[in-house]
Design an enzyme around this catalytic site. Structure first.
Site, PDB file in Angstrom:
ATOM      1  N   LYS A 155      66.259  13.739 -34.676  1.00 51.03           N
ATOM      2  CA  LYS A 155      65.451  14.880 -35.106  1.00 51.03           C
ATOM      3  C   LYS A 155      64.683  14.495 -36.360  1.00 51.03           C
ATOM      4  O   LYS A 155      65.282  14.004 -37.329  1.00 51.03           O
ATOM      5  CB  LYS A 155      66.354  16.075 -35.406  1.00 51.03           C
ATOM      6  N   LYS A 252      64.411  23.381 -20.486  1.00 46.75           N
ATOM      7  CA  LYS A 252      65.722  23.910 -20.895  1.00 46.75           C
ATOM      8  C   LYS A 252      66.051  25.064 -19.945  1.00 46.75           C
ATOM      9  O   LYS A 252      65.249  25.991 -19.786  1.00 46.75           O
ATOM     10  CB  LYS A 252      65.676  24.433 -22.324  1.00 46.75           C
TER      11      LYS A 252
HETATM   12 MG   LIG Z   1      63.222  19.511 -28.665  1.00 45.65          MG
END
Ligand SMILES: [Mg+2]
Length: 340
Positions: A155, A252
């Protein structure tokens, strides 16, 4: 068919910190659909960004209980269509029901869902392990705590993104992916892509905010690395918009509403010549086992959610060092563990 809602607090391996608060647990909603002989399970975790609380998701379940429980012959896709309008504002609840429907449907037929879809799991992609933003020292520690994963998703979106990757690169030869979570400008993304490519990064996930459409087109043209949409690809309608702005999409299940729309999104992306990834939330093996059914259809997968927990509430597909081990149970393969 009967619908039962269970709620759990999933205990996390590491305290999760964002600007406002720290938490040690991830609340989750588990939907059980049972025909009296078999039970299928599906999952939706709470999510502050999308305003998904347990109360809201449970109210959504109650609003469709009649439709679900009056289903006589379970066809997950048909059930999804019957629920999609009523649950348009709560795709997380729709996802939990849809996953549970597939798990039950497969168990009723005594076969894994992927097999009922005509897929096999001989050659499927490895999952990455995600390393969240922290001090560089802590990020290195997190990598060294999970040393045998073949791919790490890092990240980014800090003041020192390239430095993070340079430091982590000293500790592993594994493939890196980076996820900027909308944190860059188009120029930063293009510049960073050159350096990141040299550092063994495979692709960049969502470099720009969803609104920066012109920037996305520019990055798509000029980036040294492929760019994958996440925040820009939430539901089925978004897939077409990603063409010419991204090289691929990250689906997702909770955001799009389950396996049923995810399969259509995969088909659509393939027709548009785009790469396909599926990602997870911090979730139990219930949700991860649903993702496992889609693996043969994917280029990339991020299904480390249950590996971030100190204790799971279910058994099913288990991801170890990036490899998905399929259970010997039909359906999605989910068994809910007792004593919670
Ligand atoms: Mg992402």
């Amino acid at each position: 068919m009967k619908l039962i809602a269970h709620t759990f607090d999933l205990p996390l391996r590491h305290t999760f910190t964002i600007s406002r608060e720290s938490t040690n647990v991830q609340p989750t909603l588990i939907v059980e659909l049972t025909d009296g002989t078999h039970s299928g399970y599906g999952e939706a975790t709470t999510n502050a960004y999308y305003g998904m609380t347990l109360d809201r998701m449970q109210a959504a379940l109650e609003s469709v209980r009649g439709i679900v429980e009056n289903t006589s012959e379970l066809q997950p896709r048909v059930l999804w269509e019957e629920l999609a309008v009523a649950l348009a504002d709560c795709p997380f609840a729709l996802c939990a029901i849809d996953q549970a429907a597939y798990d039950l449907w497969g168990k009723q037929q005594g076969k894994p869902v992927y097999e009922l879809w005509g897929l096999n799991t001989k050659e499927v992609p490895h999952s990455n392990f995600t390393i969240g933003i922290d001090s560089i020292d802590v990020m290195v520690e997190k990598l060294e705590e999970m040393p045998d994963w073949p791919i790490y998703k890092i990240k980014l979106g800090t003041e020192h993104d390239l430095e993070i990757i340079k430091q982590l690169r000293k500790h592993t030869r594994a493939t890196f992916r980076v996820d900027a979570n909308c944190g860059w400008t188009a120029d930063e993304a293009i510049q960073n892509s050159q350096e990141l490519k040299k550092l063994g990064v495979e692709f960049i996930e969502q470099p720009l905010p969803r609104e920066d459409v012109e920037g996305a087109r520019k990055v798509f043209q000029e980036s040294a690395l492929p760019v994958i949409a996440d925040e820009s690809c939430i539901s089925e309608a978004d897939v077409a918009q990603c063409k010419g702005r991204f090289h691929g999409i990250n689906i997702k299940l909770v955001k799009c509403g389950g396996l049923t729309p995810a399969r259509r999104m995969i088909d659509h992306a393939r027709r548009l010549n785009m790469k396909v990834m599926v990602g997870c939330m911090t979730e139990s093996s219930v949700g991860i086992s649903a993702i496992a059914q889609l693996l043969p259809l994917l280029d990339y997968v991020d299904m480390d959610g249950a590996a971030l927990l100190s204790k799971d509430i279910a058994a099913g597909a288990a991801v170890e060092d990036g490899v998905c081990h399929y259970p010997k149970v039909p359906g999605n393969g989910v068994t809910l563990l007792g004593n919670n």
